[in-house]
Each structure stands twice: as C-alpha cells, then as structure tokens.
Scaffold this active site. Sequence first.
Site, PDB file in Angstrom:
ATOM      1  N   LYS A  75      -2.395  -1.121  -5.772  1.00 33.86           N
ATOM      2  CA  LYS A  75      -1.323  -2.115  -5.750  1.00 33.86           C
ATOM      3  C   LYS A  75      -1.911  -3.443  -5.259  1.00 33.86           C
ATOM      4  O   LYS A  75      -2.732  -3.458  -4.340  1.00 33.86           O
ATOM      5  CB  LYS A  75      -0.211  -1.639  -4.803  1.00 33.86           C
ATOM      6  N   SER A 150       9.104  -1.949  -5.107  1.00 31.28           N
ATOM      7  CA  SER A 150       8.201  -3.001  -5.529  1.00 31.28           C
ATOM      8  C   SER A 150       6.917  -2.474  -6.159  1.00 31.28           C
ATOM      9  O   SER A 150       6.223  -3.234  -6.829  1.00 31.28           O
ATOM     10  CB  SER A 150       7.858  -3.881  -4.322  1.00 31.28           C
ATOM     11  N   SER A 174       9.834   1.420  -1.689  1.00 30.95           N
ATOM     12  CA  SER A 174       9.003   0.916  -2.787  1.00 30.95           C
ATOM     13  C   SER A 174       7.957   1.858  -3.363  1.00 30.95           C
ATOM     14  O   SER A 174       7.322   1.537  -4.363  1.00 30.95           O
ATOM     15  CB  SER A 174       8.302  -0.372  -2.360  1.00 30.95           C
TER      16      SER A 174
END
Length: 481
Positions: A75, A150, A174
């Site tokens: 990420k 997210s 998330s």
Amino acid sequence: MFKTIAELSQELQSKKISSLELTQFYLKRIQELDKDLNCFITVTEEAALAAAKAADEKRAAGQAGRLTGIPIAQKDIFCTKGVKTTCASQMLHNFIAPYDATVVKNLKQAGTVMLGKTNMDEFAMGSSNENSHFGPVKNPWDKERVPGGSSGGSAAAVAAFLAAGATGTDTGGSIRQPAALCGITGIKPTYGRVSRYGMIAFASSLDQGGPLARSAEDAALLLNAMSGFDERDSTSVDLPVPDYTATLNDSIKGLRIGLPKEYFAGLNSEIAQRLEAARHEYEKLGAQFKEISLPAMQLSIPAYYVIAPAECSSNLARYDGVRYGYRCPEPQNLEDLYKRTRSDGFGNEVKRRIMIGTYVLSAGYYDAYYLKAQKLRRLIRDDFVRAFKEVDVILSPTTPSPAFPFGEKTNDPISMYLSDIYTLAVNLAGLPGISIPAGFNNHLPIGMQLIGNYFEEARLLNVAHVYQTVTDWHTRKPTGI
Ligand code: GLN
C-alpha cells in the site's frame, strides 16, 4: 499461476515455476489490466525482476523460506526507500522516502518481491477509494462499483491476480472493508502487533498495518513476516510472535462464538442470510453460539469521527511546504506558503477532517468533544472486555452492504462514514479483526468479520481457515479477470 501464496510457495519449492516467471506473470497482468482497474500508483518493474532473480538464487542455494520469491504489493502509505510514497495525495506526489518502513523491511527480509505501490484513499481517509489523487480503483467483480477503502488498490490487486498478496492499513476498517467488498481475506492485527514505523500516520492511536490475501493461510504467512516488536515504534508491543500457520488446522470443537445483537438489528437481509449459513457451518464444526450485547457499539461512529480527525489534524500539520512534499509555486511569505501549499496539496476529505479535528481540539471544545469521545472509546472497549469473558470470538458482518456504485456516497459524507459501522469499534478497542468471504449477493462478494481478544490473531486465523476448508467462497474468481 492463479493460485494462493501457499500453493505458489510449494511450486517454487518443487521448481515447477521460478520467482522470475511468477513475477513476469504478475507484471504482464498489471500491464494489461491495470490501466482500467487503477490498483497501482507505482509499478517497480525493474526492481521486481531483480528481486525475483535474487530470490531464485537464494532458493537454489537452499536458503529459501515460504515467502521467498512471492510477488506482493505494498500500500502506498508504507515508506519505501528510493521508490515514491505518495499516500495517494498531491501533497506527497513526488515524495521519495530515505528509508523503508519496518513492514517493508520485514517483508523484504522474508524474501517477498515488491511489484509496486497500491492506490488508496488519500492519507487513508475514505471507504471507497474515490478520495485518491490518482483516481478511483475499480472493483474487479463489477467495474461500475467501488473496491472499498482505504486499502482499495491492495484489495482489488489481490482479487484480480495482479499480486499474490498485499499490505494494507486499518484505522477504522480499511483492511477489512475492502477485503469484504473484493471477496478476499484481510486481517487487522491487535494494535501494537505490527510496527507503524514508516507507515504514514493518519490517526496514530488507531492505525495498524496488516495483510490482504486470498485465504486465511496466506494472511497467516504474511502476518508472520510483518509482526513483531520494533524499538522504533513506541506503541509496538514486545510479545513473542507465534507461528500463525502452526495452529490453522486446530479443531474448533467447543469454541464459543458470540453474536452481538446490535450488529444484527436491521442488517441487510442477504448479508444476514450469509451469516446464518456460516453459523451452520461453524456449528457442524463443533462451535457453540451465544447471543451477546455490545451496547456501546452505537457510539463508535461519533467517537471515531472525533478522535480520528483530531489525531489527523495533528499528524498532518507536518505537511507545510517547508520540509518535504508539495510546495505551492512562488510563495509570497510564510503564511502564503502554508495556506496555498495546504489548500492545493490536500483533497477535500482530508481538509474536512483537518477542520473537524482542529475544531474538536480547540480550547473551548476539547472537553465537549475530544474528551467525551475518549470516554466513549473506553465504554466501547469495556463492552468487548466483558464479552470476551463469555465467548472466544465474535462473529459479525463486515459491511452494511456489498460494493456500492461509484458516486453513490461521494456527496454525503455521513452515509460514507456509515460504511464502517461494523469495523470501527474494533479499532477503538485496539482488538484484532479479520474479514473473510462468506458468499455472494448476485455477483458481488459478501464478507463476514471475526473479532478476537487482544493478541489472538492465531485464533482468528484458525477460525477463518477451518471455515475456508469447508467452503469455497474464497476460491471464486471475478469473471473476465
Ligand atoms: N473509512 C474510515 C475513514 O474514512 C476508515 C479508514 C481507515 O481505516 N483508514 O476514516
């Protein structure tokens, strides 16, 4: 090559494939599919090929572990030395970190090959990936719909076989929410289990890194590498890390599973049906169910949307155009530099949170909002502490609905915030939670959440894994992908 990490690892070990071939396979898929899906902000092709070659050499020398040569995605919130780390923000669109986050370092040491950095909501604020400066990510199961957020880029990349596994971060859901919407497995560990060093801060008392993968077994393999004490993170906990793969097949006979009644009141009927079916599977495996009550969970949205913005307003004060990141052109004076840098550098949701956070921390309102929210947080935690005296794990939905269409919630922040209603309490309490696939509503995946007591990741992975040995939801693939 459309396989789990555990399977790929065996094929690497038996020399059926090489890491170079596997890495080339994913890079090719990224090239072909990611223009459309937009999972990656940066693809590190050259470095990936070099790392794959090195992994193959290591294996040839008999020094390979189970993750050696496995291509994964990081990420874009984890700092990577020499590779852009943007947090999906204009503010950091050109930022190159001088060091690796501990998670990145640990996964490198375990021999994984980094394919690139995945798209996300800006500074991890969002539930749909629509808040990215680099554009939204599409859900591989339905390209008209969001992948969740997210960590949407990571979840979609795993679901679409653009990576064997990925990292995510979970401040309010998330990891679990995008895992649910993309039909994969994602675990948010206990707060303090995985180092936050080099993980760009959103709300420090809630943020926790964890893996997104195709199965609980894969998540266990990745979590083994990611976890552990780190003296560079003062909130990292110095407890031994068990081998999460060792207990995956333990019997769950006699396991007490709690069903919190507040999580089921008014629940979407398809999701309720899937959870009911899961309950039957678990009963067949010998688990016992018990209704429990977590009354303070209703307070988690208001508590979270005071505490997270408060911490974010403080954490994001560092982006001032002076030290690193974006700087506005031709500042006239210091105030102009701050104002324009932050006005142009941050997107709307981030600005909204900074404003709320600054407000709730201001002298006149601190007691009324921030302090009050901290008290609610305590009540939420106390509920769980009480519940875990009666049950071993808690079963709940992960999300109130399957993946929703783009634009559906963008003009209504409250309805977007409600997407996390079932995940937030876990962060506020600092507990571990995992989301695993539990079925479909038409073509859209549905996830279910298992919540464990502090540092009981091994138990969660075990309970998730045994379910995955008797169901095949986690093995389904999106059509056309
Ligand atoms: N969706 C929640 C938010 O917008 C949680 C995000 C997260 O876990 N990073 O804050």
